[in-house]
Design a protein around this motif. Sequence first.
Motif, PDB file in Angstrom:
ATOM      1  N   ARG A 143       0.828  -1.212   0.000  1.00  0.00           N
ATOM      2  CA  ARG A 143       0.000   0.000   0.000  1.00  0.00           C
ATOM      3  C   ARG A 143       0.856   1.253   0.000  1.00  0.00           C
ATOM      4  O   ARG A 143       0.571   2.210  -0.725  1.00  0.00           O
ATOM      5  CB  ARG A 143      -0.946  -0.008   1.205  1.00  0.00           C
ATOM      6  N   LEU A 144       1.933   1.259   0.796  1.00  0.00           N
ATOM      7  CA  LEU A 144       2.821   2.423   0.820  1.00  0.00           C
ATOM      8  C   LEU A 144       3.501   2.646  -0.534  1.00  0.00           C
ATOM      9  O   LEU A 144       3.577   3.779  -1.018  1.00  0.00           O
ATOM     10  CB  LEU A 144       3.883   2.262   1.911  1.00  0.00           C
ATOM     11  N   LEU A 145       3.970   1.570  -1.144  1.00  0.00           N
ATOM     12  CA  LEU A 145       4.608   1.703  -2.454  1.00  0.00           C
ATOM     13  C   LEU A 145       3.612   2.135  -3.519  1.00  0.00           C
ATOM     14  O   LEU A 145       3.942   2.937  -4.398  1.00  0.00           O
ATOM     15  CB  LEU A 145       5.284   0.399  -2.855  1.00  0.00           C
ATOM     16  N   ALA A 146       2.379   1.636  -3.456  1.00  0.00           N
ATOM     17  CA  ALA A 146       1.356   2.041  -4.425  1.00  0.00           C
ATOM     18  C   ALA A 146       1.022   3.525  -4.262  1.00  0.00           C
ATOM     19  O   ALA A 146       0.877   4.251  -5.254  1.00  0.00           O
ATOM     20  CB  ALA A 146       0.103   1.188  -4.249  1.00  0.00           C
ATOM     21  N   ARG A 147       0.925   3.983  -3.032  1.00  0.00           N
ATOM     22  CA  ARG A 147       0.655   5.404  -2.772  1.00  0.00           C
ATOM     23  C   ARG A 147       1.802   6.271  -3.287  1.00  0.00           C
ATOM     24  O   ARG A 147       1.586   7.312  -3.903  1.00  0.00           O
ATOM     25  CB  ARG A 147       0.457   5.618  -1.267  1.00  0.00           C
ATOM     26  N   TYR A 148       3.039   5.826  -3.067  1.00  0.00           N
ATOM     27  CA  TYR A 148       4.209   6.563  -3.548  1.00  0.00           C
ATOM     28  C   TYR A 148       4.231   6.600  -5.075  1.00  0.00           C
ATOM     29  O   TYR A 148       4.472   7.639  -5.687  1.00  0.00           O
ATOM     30  CB  TYR A 148       5.488   5.917  -3.009  1.00  0.00           C
ATOM     31  N   ALA A 149       3.935   5.462  -5.716  1.00  0.00           N
ATOM     32  CA  ALA A 149       3.930   5.401  -7.179  1.00  0.00           C
ATOM     33  C   ALA A 149       2.838   6.307  -7.749  1.00  0.00           C
ATOM     34  O   ALA A 149       3.065   7.009  -8.746  1.00  0.00           O
ATOM     35  CB  ALA A 149       3.734   3.967  -7.645  1.00  0.00           C
ATOM     36  N   ALA A 150       1.670   6.328  -7.130  1.00  0.00           N
ATOM     37  CA  ALA A 150       0.583   7.200  -7.596  1.00  0.00           C
ATOM     38  C   ALA A 150       0.977   8.666  -7.463  1.00  0.00           C
ATOM     39  O   ALA A 150       0.699   9.481  -8.358  1.00  0.00           O
ATOM     40  CB  ALA A 150      -0.698   6.909  -6.810  1.00  0.00           C
ATOM     41  N   HIS A 151       1.627   9.003  -6.368  1.00  0.00           N
ATOM     42  CA  HIS A 151       2.086  10.385  -6.161  1.00  0.00           C
ATOM     43  C   HIS A 151       3.087  10.786  -7.246  1.00  0.00           C
ATOM     44  O   HIS A 151       2.997  11.867  -7.818  1.00  0.00           O
ATOM     45  CB  HIS A 151       2.701  10.521  -4.772  1.00  0.00           C
ATOM     46  N   ARG A 152       4.041   9.903  -7.536  1.00  0.00           N
ATOM     47  CA  ARG A 152       5.043  10.191  -8.571  1.00  0.00           C
ATOM     48  C   ARG A 152       4.395  10.308  -9.947  1.00  0.00           C
ATOM     49  O   ARG A 152       4.789  11.137 -10.765  1.00  0.00           O
ATOM     50  CB  ARG A 152       6.114   9.099  -8.592  1.00  0.00           C
ATOM     51  N   LEU A 153       3.394   9.466 -10.214  1.00  0.00           N
ATOM     52  CA  LEU A 153       2.703   9.506 -11.492  1.00  0.00           C
ATOM     53  C   LEU A 153       1.945  10.826 -11.666  1.00  0.00           C
ATOM     54  O   LEU A 153       1.994  11.439 -12.739  1.00  0.00           O
ATOM     55  CB  LEU A 153       1.744   8.318 -11.610  1.00  0.00           C
ATOM     56  N   ARG A 154       1.259  11.272 -10.617  1.00  0.00           N
ATOM     57  CA  ARG A 154       0.548  12.557 -10.695  1.00  0.00           C
ATOM     58  C   ARG A 154       1.520  13.702 -10.925  1.00  0.00           C
ATOM     59  O   ARG A 154       1.246  14.606 -11.712  1.00  0.00           O
ATOM     60  CB  ARG A 154      -0.264  12.785  -9.423  1.00  0.00           C
ATOM     61  N   ALA A 155       2.673  13.672 -10.256  1.00  0.00           N
ATOM     62  CA  ALA A 155       3.670  14.729 -10.449  1.00  0.00           C
ATOM     63  C   ALA A 155       4.201  14.723 -11.884  1.00  0.00           C
ATOM     64  O   ALA A 155       4.378  15.781 -12.498  1.00  0.00           O
ATOM     65  CB  ALA A 155       4.816  14.558  -9.456  1.00  0.00           C
ATOM     66  N   ALA A 156       4.434  13.538 -12.439  1.00  0.00           N
ATOM     67  CA  ALA A 156       4.908  13.440 -13.821  1.00  0.00           C
ATOM     68  C   ALA A 156       3.848  13.943 -14.791  1.00  0.00           C
ATOM     69  O   ALA A 156       4.168  14.615 -15.780  1.00  0.00           O
ATOM     70  CB  ALA A 156       5.289  11.999 -14.146  1.00  0.00           C
ATOM     71  N   GLU A 157       2.585  13.648 -14.521  1.00  0.00           N
ATOM     72  CA  GLU A 157       1.507  14.143 -15.384  1.00  0.00           C
ATOM     73  C   GLU A 157       1.418  15.661 -15.342  1.00  0.00           C
ATOM     74  O   GLU A 157       1.206  16.304 -16.366  1.00  0.00           O
ATOM     75  CB  GLU A 157       0.174  13.524 -14.965  1.00  0.00           C
ATOM     76  N   ARG A 158       1.604  16.250 -14.159  1.00  0.00           N
ATOM     77  CA  ARG A 158       1.583  17.717 -14.056  1.00  0.00           C
ATOM     78  C   ARG A 158       2.733  18.328 -14.845  1.00  0.00           C
ATOM     79  O   ARG A 158       2.561  19.331 -15.526  1.00  0.00           O
ATOM     80  CB  ARG A 158       1.647  18.150 -12.590  1.00  0.00           C
ATOM     81  N   ARG A 159       3.924  17.710 -14.744  1.00  0.00           N
ATOM     82  CA  ARG A 159       5.071  18.224 -15.498  1.00  0.00           C
ATOM     83  C   ARG A 159       4.840  18.101 -16.993  1.00  0.00           C
ATOM     84  O   ARG A 159       5.170  18.993 -17.761  1.00  0.00           O
ATOM     85  CB  ARG A 159       6.347  17.500 -15.090  1.00  0.00           C
ATOM     86  N   ALA A 160       4.255  16.985 -17.419  1.00  0.00           N
ATOM     87  CA  ALA A 160       4.003  16.783 -18.846  1.00  0.00           C
ATOM     88  C   ALA A 160       2.954  17.766 -19.357  1.00  0.00           C
ATOM     89  O   ALA A 160       3.056  18.263 -20.482  1.00  0.00           O
ATOM     90  CB  ALA A 160       3.556  15.353 -19.110  1.00  0.00           C
ATOM     91  N   ALA A 161       1.945  18.058 -18.543  1.00  0.00           N
ATOM     92  CA  ALA A 161       0.912  19.004 -18.954  1.00  0.00           C
ATOM     93  C   ALA A 161       1.454  20.425 -19.048  1.00  0.00           C
ATOM     94  O   ALA A 161       0.962  21.230 -19.842  1.00  0.00           O
ATOM     95  CB  ALA A 161      -0.260  18.957 -17.971  1.00  0.00           C
ATOM     96  N   ALA A 162       2.485  20.735 -18.270  1.00  0.00           N
ATOM     97  CA  ALA A 162       3.056  22.083 -18.295  1.00  0.00           C
ATOM     98  C   ALA A 162       3.856  22.334 -19.570  1.00  0.00           C
ATOM     99  O   ALA A 162       4.101  23.471 -19.930  1.00  0.00           O
ATOM    100  CB  ALA A 162       3.950  22.297 -17.071  1.00  0.00           C
ATOM    101  N   GLY A 163       4.251  21.286 -20.263  1.00  0.00           N
ATOM    102  CA  GLY A 163       5.008  21.449 -21.499  1.00  0.00           C
ATOM    103  C   GLY A 163       6.494  21.454 -21.227  1.00  0.00           C
ATOM    104  O   GLY A 163       6.952  21.371 -20.082  1.00  0.00           O
ATOM    105  N   PRO A 164       7.275  21.580 -22.321  1.00  0.00           N
ATOM    106  CA  PRO A 164       8.727  21.488 -22.172  1.00  0.00           C
ATOM    107  C   PRO A 164       9.368  22.694 -21.498  1.00  0.00           C
ATOM    108  O   PRO A 164      10.455  22.607 -20.971  1.00  0.00           O
ATOM    109  CB  PRO A 164       9.232  21.329 -23.608  1.00  0.00           C
TER     110      PRO A 164
END
Length: 153
Positions: free
Chosen positions: A106-127
């Motif tokens: 559960r802790l690793l899944a929560r950490y992975a979800a957090h990292r995924l959301r952060a990566a999606e925000r960075r990707a949405a912001a553009g280069p």
Amino acid sequence: MFLALLLLPAAELYTVVRVGEVIGGLPTAALLLAATVAGAQIVRGQGRRAGRVLQQALQQGVPPGRHLADAALLLIGGVLLLIPGFLTDLLGLVFVLPFTRPAAGRLLARYAAHRLRAAERRAAAGPFPPPAAGRAEGPPPTATVIRGEIVDD
């Protein structure tokens, strides 16, 4: 992650030396060896069990997501148990033992979800980051821009 990989050997060495000072060198080496052998046995037994459960899930047509995650935790825990050191053994046991593995998952899944959301925000912001007030759009001022033209012979 890079910092953790850099600090882990130093922390392991410090821990082994401190334990060796308290109980002696030979008992420390024997304890490290015993932990590695015990870890390999635990992983072997739990790995077989996880394989059986995964096979049953596939035969029943149940999506194996949770079972695959369980097997991944066993693999990570097994690798950590095989690395000599008390800290990695402790973390490996958390991933391998059946009563601590769900919480670790559960802790690793929560950490992975957090990292995924952060990566999606960075990707949405553009280069390039949004321009600051008063600054022109385009590449950052530290980027080297070479103007030219392509000539096709």
